[in-house]
Design an enzyme around this catalytic site. Structure first.
Site, short mmCIF file in Angstrom:
data_model
loop_
_atom_site.label_atom_id
_atom_site.label_comp_id
_atom_site.label_asym_id
_atom_site.label_seq_id
_atom_site.Cartn_x
_atom_site.Cartn_y
_atom_site.Cartn_z
N ASP A 1 -5.35 2.61 2.82
CA ASP A 1 -6.16 1.32 3.29
C ASP A 1 -6.21 2.14 4.84
O ASP A 1 -5.22 2.17 5.49
CB ASP A 1 -5.50 -0.09 3.49
N ASP B 1 -1.52 -3.03 -4.11
CA ASP B 1 -2.66 -3.03 -3.41
C ASP B 1 -3.25 -1.85 -3.39
O ASP B 1 -3.53 -1.10 -4.34
CB ASP B 1 -2.51 -3.79 -1.96
N ASP C 1 0.96 -1.26 0.13
CA ASP C 1 -0.07 -0.12 -0.14
C ASP C 1 0.78 1.36 -0.05
O ASP C 1 1.99 1.42 0.64
CB ASP C 1 -0.81 -0.01 1.31
N ARG D 1 -13.30 0.67 -4.95
CA ARG D 1 -12.79 1.03 -3.58
C ARG D 1 -12.55 2.81 -3.86
O ARG D 1 -11.32 3.31 -3.66
CB ARG D 1 -11.67 0.40 -2.83
#
Length: 696
Positions: free
Chosen positions: A202, A198, A176, A249
């Site tokens: 997050d 990824d 991330d 997302r």
């Protein structure tokens, strides 16, 4: 100040308005500290031993807005490492050294740092600002990790990129750009995040009090995920971000207690390799407010689970298809912090030019570790009613400051109600009074004097200025995290001639009011100058000012920014009053209310935004109030300005620009609005000139 003035001796012609577009004031923090120890006893020695770092550059003292600005969990907003040294890093080893250190740091990334091994997430400890130097700060092949309990972190002005491992829906590499597991009070601002294995961001495991603003997020699959918890506690603000060529997302919010999304741009260009799966997603028991965002070409732009609540307002959809959902009851973001919406029509241009790293951030005279030396600590005096501090009253602590003080003195006041009057005389500059409680409501300075009351010594009445609970006559004064109140009972003294009851009077230059409540009825906040010919600048931020008649008044040059002006009924229960009464000298700037909210538990249509106070019938004055980029409740009149004492407001300087809310209204003869050209010179920077108030 009395409500009725003498008749005008003559009328003046209206003069040209000089106004400005909103500018984010990035100056923040405290002034550079020096001290002379020994005068103040043990408190001073304790401050010296604790030490205080040299002040960070102006851009490093910027503070978060949104939920990251809320005082909670023992943390008062988000200001990163501004209390620590400013260091410059060019290697991974140095970046890790300072990011993981227990002390606060402002860490400037000057150049490209390649992370080895690829995918490594650099652990960040609390009280850090990590900022790119202009557009040169790149983190390649890795990112940052904020673990459980880490707090007060700013990640700003960086490009974090290229940990992608060639697998689009990568299940093996959790690489991330920024991962947060149980952190709180984090501000992610003006970054370029792209092409990671990824997530770009997050926010996991009850991470809360987060603001994500003015970032570019692109060329990625799983972009911004929020959740990974069964608890419904997280609170996040996501505004002015540009999502482009991101599949999913964008963000996805699962079990988020309060998610406030506004002024974001989600863009999926046709004919590219990346196709959006969905845009904003409220999952689980999330409560989301989605405002004035723009969706261009996005599939399923707004998706809501049956268990979630999602309120949409003012969003624009172009070339979208699929699910676009809303429903349920969410929350009112303004109950937690002030904010200003940009019109949705302006969002694409605004973000394409303004999102991502800025050349002006991280570049001004940044010292290296070898050259950085700590400055002396401020002198600290403590006040507590129970005797646990050095003094039991605030005035006694002020009295202990030596005349001609040349360095900052911080008077730290323990929670409690202190019924006293406090005067900071003109020969005691650089005094800070700050409450030490968890809330600005915990520490209260209060008295109940009014203009028409007779002084105890029989020397006459207090007069308006003399009624103040706190009087500031010294330059460079600061107040933080406390309440200053005048609780004069108008109903019990209805026959008294002179109900003006000032809570706070300032009559000096460079006054900072940060995170305070100033409360009263008539004439609550007197923003004055030491003399008509003297300049007096005041900056009010993150604060509440409460009153009903002319409750912000005087001749100072003042900015009220990101604050709430709370309207209050009068003693007889009526809802009628005036917010401002400026008495600005000609050739100077008056009151600027920007990015703030005007509201209160009062009837609709009862309050004027202002009227011109020509003190003493002085026709040479040129009163000025500008209200811009603010939210006006229905209490504000449709014709928000009015005359005073025989002087016409139209002959003075009263204007609005880009206000919203039920009390806002279109331009007409009795409601002047500024053009964009006029607005270009009336913002905080133009108002305060060469002074940068430094807020925490």
């Amino acid at each position: 100040m009395t409500e009725v003035r003498g008749r005008a001796r003559h009328r003046r012609r209206g003069r040209a308005l000089v106004i400005g577009a909103p500018a984010v004031l990035t100056a923040a923090g405290v002034l550079a500290y020096g001290t002379a120890f020994g005068v103040f006893g043990t408190d001073a020695r304790a401050g010296a031993e604790a030490g205080a770092a040299a002040p960070a550059p102006v851009w490093a003292r910027a503070v978060a807005d949104g939920f990251a600005s809320v005082d909670a969990l023992g943390q008062k907003g988000t200001y990163g490492g501004r209390d620590g040294r400013t260091v410059t890093v060019r290697t991974l080893a140095d970046l890790e050294r300072y990011a993981t250190a227990p002390e606060p740091y402002v860490i400037v990334v000057a150049g490209t740092i390649t992370v080895n091994p690829t995918g490594k997430e650099i652990k960040v400890s609390s009280d850090k600002t990590i900022v790119g130097s202009g557009t040169s700060g790149h983190i390649v092949g890795g990112g940052f990790f904020l673990g459980q309990g880490v707090h007060n972190v700013i990640i700003r002005n960086l490009t974090i990129r290229d940990a992608y491992q060639g697998i689009w829906n990568d299940k093996e590499h959790d690489f991330d750009a920024v991962q947060m597991d149980g952190a709180h009070h984090v501000w992610i601002d003006h970054n370029d995040l792209r092409h990671m294995a990824d997530g770009l961001i997050d926010s996991r495991k009850d991470t809360t009090y987060v603001t994500v603003s003015w970032n570019r997020l692109g060329t990625n699959n799983k972009t911004f995920g929020i959740g990974w918890t069964e608890h419904v506690t997280a609170e996040l603000t996501i505004h002015h971000n540009w999502f482009r060529e991101t599949e999913q997302r964008n963000p996805s919010t699962d079990n988020v207690a309060r998610a406030h999304l506004y002024n974001n741009l989600l863009q999926d260009d046709p004919g590219t390799d990346i196709t959006s799966s969905y845009g904003n997603y409220a999952r689980g028991r999330t409560r989301m407010v989605l405002e004035n965002s723009v969706f261009q070409g996005v599939n399923n732009p707004v998706v809501k689970d049956g268990t979630a609540a999602l309120v949409q307002r003012g969003n624009v959809f172009s070339g979208t298809k699929g699910r676009n959902e809303s429903g349920g009851t969410a929350f009112d973001p303004r109950a937690f912090y002030p904010y200003t919406l940009d019109p949705a029509a302006e969002v694409p241009a605004l973000l394409r030019s303004g999102a991502g790293p800025r050349t002006t951030i991280g570049t001004a005279s940044t010292p290296t570790p070898a050259r950085t030396t700590p400055a002396a600590a401020p002198t600290v005096l403590t006040v507590a009613k129970d005797g646990s501090g050095r003094f039991t009253s605030v005035q006694k602590a002020v009295d202990a400051v030596p005349a001609g003080n040349s360095s900052r003195v911080v008077i730290r006041v323990s929670p409690g109600v202190y019924r006293e009057t406090v005067t900071i005389p003109s020969n005691k500059p650089q005094v800070t009074i700050e409450g030490t409680g968890g809330s600005r409501k915990d520490t209260v300075l209060v008295e109940g004097h009014a203009s028409g009351m007779t002084r105890p010594d029989g020397s006459g009445t207090y007069g308006t200025g003399g009624s103040a609970t706190v009087a500031v006559e010294a330059d460079d004064f600061q107040a933080r995290n406390l309440t200053i109140s005048n609780d004069f009972d108008e109903a019990a003294n209805r026959n008294l001639n002179g109900h003006q009851a000032v809570a706070l009077r300032t009559a000096a230059d460079r006054i900072l009011l940060d995170g305070v409540i100033v409360s009263g009825d008539q004439d609550t906040l007197l923003l004055d100058t030491a003399a008509k010919a003297r300049l007096g600048r005041v900056y009010v931020t993150g604060s509440y000012v409460i009153g009903n008649v002319d409750f912000v008044f005087g001749r100072a040059t003042a900015v009220i920014d990101r604050s709430v002006l709370t309207l209050k009924k009068r003693w007889d229960g009526t809802s009628a009053g005036y917010v401002t009464a400026p008495s600005t000298p000609a050739g100077r700037k008056g009151f600027l209310i920007t990015r703030s909210t005007v509201n209160g538990d009062v009837a609709a249509g009862g309050f004027f935004l202002g009227r011109p106070w020509h003190a003493g019938g002085d026709a040479t004055l040129s009163p000025q109030t500008t209200v811009r980029d603010s939210v006006l409740s229905a209490a504000v009149k449709r014709t928000p300005w009015t005359d005073m004492g025989g002087f016409s407001w139209k002959a003075d300087r009263f204007a609005e620009y880009r206000n919203t809310g039920p009390g806002a209204g279109p331009a007409h003869t009795d409601r002047p609005h500024l053009s964009s050209a006029e607005a270009a010179a009336q913002d905080t920077r133009h108002w305060l000139g060469d002074w940068n108030p430094r807020t925490p």
